[in-house]
Write an enzyme that holds these catalytic residues in place. Structure first.
Site, PDB file in Angstrom:
ATOM      1  N   GLU A  23      -5.610  -2.692  12.679  1.00 54.16           N
ATOM      2  CA  GLU A  23      -5.334  -3.535  11.506  1.00 54.16           C
ATOM      3  C   GLU A  23      -6.370  -4.645  11.350  1.00 54.16           C
ATOM      4  O   GLU A  23      -6.739  -5.008  10.234  1.00 54.16           O
ATOM      5  CB  GLU A  23      -3.918  -4.128  11.584  1.00 54.16           C
ATOM      6  CG  GLU A  23      -2.797  -3.107  11.720  1.00 54.16           C
ATOM      7  CD  GLU A  23      -2.824  -1.998  10.678  1.00 54.16           C
ATOM      8  OE1 GLU A  23      -3.352  -2.229   9.570  1.00 54.16           O
ATOM      9  OE2 GLU A  23      -2.341  -0.896  10.974  1.00 54.16           O
ATOM     10  N   MET A  69       0.618  -2.882   8.646  1.00 53.55           N
ATOM     11  CA  MET A  69      -0.103  -2.938   7.371  1.00 53.55           C
ATOM     12  C   MET A  69      -1.067  -4.111   7.399  1.00 53.55           C
ATOM     13  O   MET A  69      -0.689  -5.227   7.740  1.00 53.55           O
ATOM     14  CB  MET A  69       0.907  -3.078   6.215  1.00 53.55           C
ATOM     15  CG  MET A  69       0.267  -3.265   4.855  1.00 53.55           C
ATOM     16  SD  MET A  69      -0.772  -1.857   4.385  1.00 53.55           S
ATOM     17  CE  MET A  69      -1.953  -2.686   3.329  1.00 53.55           C
ATOM     18  N   GLU A  75       0.849  -1.201   0.000  1.00 55.97           N
ATOM     19  CA  GLU A  75       0.000   0.000   0.000  1.00 55.97           C
ATOM     20  C   GLU A  75       0.880   1.245   0.000  1.00 55.97           C
ATOM     21  O   GLU A  75       1.837   1.308   0.760  1.00 55.97           O
ATOM     22  CB  GLU A  75      -0.915   0.026   1.235  1.00 55.97           C
ATOM     23  CG  GLU A  75      -1.946   1.129   1.117  1.00 55.97           C
ATOM     24  CD  GLU A  75      -2.932   1.167   2.289  1.00 55.97           C
ATOM     25  OE1 GLU A  75      -4.047   1.651   2.098  1.00 55.97           O
ATOM     26  OE2 GLU A  75      -2.570   0.730   3.395  1.00 55.97           O
TER      27      GLU A  75
END
EC number: 3.4.11.-
Length: 920
Positions: free
Chosen positions: A354, A319, A181
């Site tokens: 997350e 992430m 990302e």
């Protein structure tokens, strides 16, 4: 990220925005001058956007079959891609995303027909695309696209990259890991790298047999590789339909701990070898969190497993790759003996954030980066809901106001802010919007929306949204429609005023007693960091407003939707001696300015604690921001700060401390910096004496956080008793007589460094080298900048770029120097200029470069520095940091204006205080 009462006449002297008296006109003209200054420096508008086109829609993927073979010694990788594709419109070329990859061969085989080999690969490096040209037309229908390619395991912490670690025996090795990302899957394999172009993935990794290989899904096969007995091929199950930016793979050496959630999902936390114990806290949080989200959304977690893994070199905090969530070590690992309370809290929040994305972002994905805020704002809100469920003792919602809400308002008051929804095109623009507006303002307006709708209808709407769009893409409007259907309220009309225009309102309120009722007159105007809004067409918001009174401070007496510039409201049965307060719980995303009489009636509620903690915090923070903007005097806010003498709440102190830190930085540009340190000592010493150095029976998480905050503040300010005790405890710690508790290390390290010498710094650097835990290394790195000698500051800056500091942590070392002292700020800026090429190359335009710039230059308070910063970045472009640079220059000008405006009155007030100290 506090004594004595405010003078009785304080509130009367606070300027207010009724019918504008002459002082306001003066402010308006001053505000106009500041804006003209911004324009003269070219800081008031963002530059032209770069031309950009999304990928053509004539060919799209159905499934990627991807095999990668990384070489952990030469830092290269080989790849084979077989993509099942759909040709929607006849064409003789296929355009895909591709960056830093060399294609060796490419072909397309229509289903049931012969293979057609590509005759040309045209790389458009600027746009990170490749065009594959074919000698004949590819007809509509399905087929297989085959590409063989090679790439580099880079050291830029993006794409498919290498991450350095040290084995327990001391050998340096490398793992191969991913961070895709926003737009870096294209660095690992040629692909359609846009969030709306979803497909399934069959991933295989060819790796050394003594390494762990992980991907989004569970392993379904592991077999010897034909050409090499030391290598195995690991195959993973097919993924659901998903976006490229959520694909992940990791190859390295790891231990793990595992459990099953009550829903039967296999949860593992992967740690560096020998540190499995440090994964247990995150495992416990994850195992509680998955069922919480399943129940909240009423949608099951769709994968058979979830792995959480600590990566040594990692740019972000974490992430949300679907099924394989990657983290910095400090965002995942907790050592029961050596981790501090704030680290536990951070790990809980990051895990909560997350895992929320597994539904909100992964199952339903934004259609384009314009809607990034929907992913990040939502996850940044619900992480607090989740942590509040798991750890109610953290009082986490009060902390939200200090950590997210006020931070977002600070940025959003600038002329160079941006709306929550930003039109994004070129990849370089995407990194710019990973900021406090997308995350913290996004979270704050969702918190306001949740409060406006109510939890029951909010959950119902969320379930409708996730069910309707699962495995698909959605835009902001789709969420509003679901919540509107669930609640029957005008969600889109209200929320468009918050997401499509930048900024937020200042609500001015005055009151009049009419017999047994209280008449409130409300007006809204855009709040600007440079003073009252002076534009002709003032933006308007639809503002959910709650009003409470001293009769029941914890509950709203009235809730209204303010949908016009001015409004009168009648509160029934409010006695003349009762106070009235807007924005119960500091939930509405606006600032409030009270008339002098209303403010004066609220101030005793700070001293006697009858105002709830989050309302005490909000009131103080609003006043501080009004002073920064030149709407009221800073001296009056200092008097209010002295009313916090009895304050017990950690988060209220944290926000007060932050604002006093901003003021201290500003006054470091004057010759009376020591006087503001005396003020800090006076405000913080009573709470410091009450807390002491050692935990008392019955204390909890928040007491530990408060003790660290207060001792650090007193130590930094040079409070004699604190400094002596810190030196004593530090000596015992270094000599091994009495190891410092983890919660005391930061304040003690900071104190001894700030008032130490070269020997102290050498000891700290030795402790850093000896530290086995990344949390301890980071703790030391963040305080090194407190040292004051120019020679030692230079030593710290050199250390920041050394092999001793991980690449992602260099930023906090340099930022610590810039924030440590006036000389440190100048030295850090010079160091960045002198080493710009290396720094920029290291971070390749990612968001760490923006953070580095912000931390390093925002504390300046001289007009000419704004020009110098602007000029430097004109000749040394940093496209992904353009907005940050504009914001920093604007803040420098605002600091300079604040200093000119209030420095003398602050100085006089501090001198008067010294001459006749106030009594409690």
């Amino acid at each position: 990220m506090w004594l004595a009462a405010a003078a009785p006449s304080l509130a009367r002297r606070l300027l207010f925005l009724g019918p504008p008296p002459p002082p306001l006109l003066l402010l308006l003209s001053r505000s106009s001058r500041r804006r003209r200054r911004l324009h003269s420096l070219g800081l008031a508008a963002m530059p032209e956007k770069r031309p950009f086109e999304r990928l053509p829609a004539d060919v799209s993927p159905i499934n990627y079959s991807l095999c990668l073979k990384p070489d952990l010694l030469d830092f290269t990788f080989e790849g084979k891609l077989e993509a099942a594709a759909q040709v929607r419109q006849a064409t003789n070329q296929i355009v895909m995303n591709c960056a830093d990859i060399d294609i060796i061969t490419a072909s397309y085989a229509p289903e049931g027909d012969e293979e057609i080999h590509a005759t040309g690969f045209n790389y458009q490096n600027e746009d990170e695309k490749v065009t594959l040209s074919f000698p004949s037309t590819l007809q509509t229908g399905t087929g297989t696209l085959k590409i063989d390619f090679v790439g580099e395991l880079n050291d830029k912490m993006k794409g498919f990259y290498r991450s350095k670690y040290t084995t327990p025996s001391g050998e340096v090795r490398y793992a191969a890991v991913t961070q895709f990302e926003a737009t870096d899957a294209r660095r690992a394999f040629p692909c359609w790298d846009e969030p709306a172009i979803k497909a399934t993935f069959d991933i295989s990794l060819v790796v050394p047999k003594d390494r762990v290989a992980l991907s989004n899904m569970n392993v379904i096969d592991r077999k010897p590789y034909p050409d090499d007995e030391n290598v195995v091929e690991v195959k993973f199950a097919r993924t659901p339909v998903m976006s490229t930016y959520l694909v992940a793979f990791v190859v390295g050496e790891y231990d793990f701990v595992e459990t099953r959630s009550k829903d039967g999902v296999c949860v593992r936390v992967y740690t560096p070898v020998g540190k499995a114990e440090q994964g247990k806290f995150a495992l416990e949080v994850a195992a509680k969190t998955l069922p919480f989200y399943k129940d909240y959304f009423n949608v099951p977690y769709p994968l058979p497993k979830i792995d959480l893994i600590a990566i040594a070199d990692f740019a972000a905090g974490a992430m949300e790759n679907w099924g394989l969530v990657t983290y910095r070590e400090t965002a995942l690992l907790i050592d029961p003996k050596n981790s501090c309370s704030s680290s536990r809290q951070w790990v809980a929040l990051v895990v909560g954030h997350e895992l929320a994305h597994q539904w909100f972002g992964n199952l339903v994905t934004m259609e384009w980066w314009t809607h990034l805020w929907l992913n990040e704002g939502f996850a940044s809100w619900i992480e607090y809901l989740c942590v509040d469920h798991c750890f109610p003792e953290y009082d986490i919602w009060t902390q939200f106001v200090s950590a997210d809400y006020t931070r977002a308002q600070e940025l959003d008051a600038l002329d160079n802010s941006h709306p929550i929804e930003v039109s994004v095109g070129h990849p370089s623009e995407v990194d710019e919007i990973f900021d406090a507006i997308s995350y913290s303002k996004g979270a704050s307006v969702i918190r306001m929306l949740h409060d406006y709708i109510g939890d029951k209808d909010f959950k119902k709407g969320m379930n409708m949204y996730l069910t309707k769009f699962q495995q698909k893409n959605a835009a902001t409007e789709d969420l509003w429609e679901s919540l509107e259907n669930a609640s029957g309220k005008p969600i889109a009309a209200v929320m468009n005023t918050w997401t499509k225009q930048m900024g937020f309102p200042l609500i001015y309120v005055e009151a009049e007693q009419v017999e047994d009722d209280r008449l409130l007159r409300l007006s809204q105007r855009k709040f600007c960091a440079s003073g009252p809004y002076v534009g002709e067409d003032c933006p308007q918001w639809m503002v959910p407003i709650t009003i409470s009174t001293s009769e029941d401070p914890n509950h709203a007496k009235l809730k209204i939707l303010m949908d016009k510039p001015e409004m009168n409201v009648v509160l029934k049965n409010v006695k003349p001696d009762q106070w009235v307060k807007l924005n119960l719980g500091t939930v509405g995303f606006y600032r409030t300015q009270y008339s002098s009489a209303m403010l004066e009636s609220l101030l005793p509620g700070i001293r006697d604690l009858s105002l709830p903690p989050v309302d005490r915090l909000g009131l103080q923070n609003d006043l501080f921001s009004l002073a920064r903007a030149g709407i009221i005097s800073t001296v009056e806010v200092l008097k209010v700060m002295e009313a916090f003498v009895n304050e017990p709440n950690y988060t209220v102190w944290s926000d007060l401390s932050c604002n006093l830190g901003i003021l201290s930085t500003l006054l470091s540009h004057t010759d009376f910096y020591e006087e503001i340190q005396e003020f800090v000592k006076d405000v913080f010493s009573p709470i410091g004496e009450r807390l002491g150095w050692d935990p008392k029976p019955g204390e909890g998480h928040l007491d530990a956080l408060l003790r660290g905050l207060v001792l650090g503040k007193l130590g930094k300010a040079g409070h004699k008793a604190t400094l002596e005790e810190a030196r004593r405890r530090f000596k015992d710690h270094v000599e091994g007589k009495q190891i410092l508790s983890a919660d005391l290390r930061s304040p003690v390290y900071l104190t001894v460094l700030k008032h130490g010498d070269g020997t102290t710094l050498d000891i700290m650097l030795k402790l850093h080298k000896q530290a086995d835990m990344q949390e301890e290394k980071n703790r030391i790195e963040r305080v090194l900048g407190a040292t004051l000698s120019p020679e030692l500051i230079q030593k710290v800056l050199t250390f920041a770029l050394s092999e001793e500091v991980r690449p992602q942590d260099t930023v906090s070392v340099i930022g610590g120097v810039a924030g440590g002292s006036k000389h440190g700020r100048k030295a850090a800026w010079k160091f960045i200029k002198d080493n710009w090429e290396e720094l920029y190359n290291r971070y390749q335009g990612g968001f760490l470069i923006s953070r580095l710039i912000k931390l390093s230059v925002e504390g300046f308070a001289v007009d000419k520095m704004a020009g110098e910063v602007k000029a430097f970045f004109e000749s040394h472009p940093a496209p992904s940091a353009e907005r940050t640079i504009q914001q920093c220059c604007e803040n420098i000008l605002l600091n300079a204006a604040w200093l000119k405006r209030d420095a003398e009155s602050i100085h006089q007030y501090l001198l008067q205080r010294k001459a006749s100290p106030p009594t409690a």
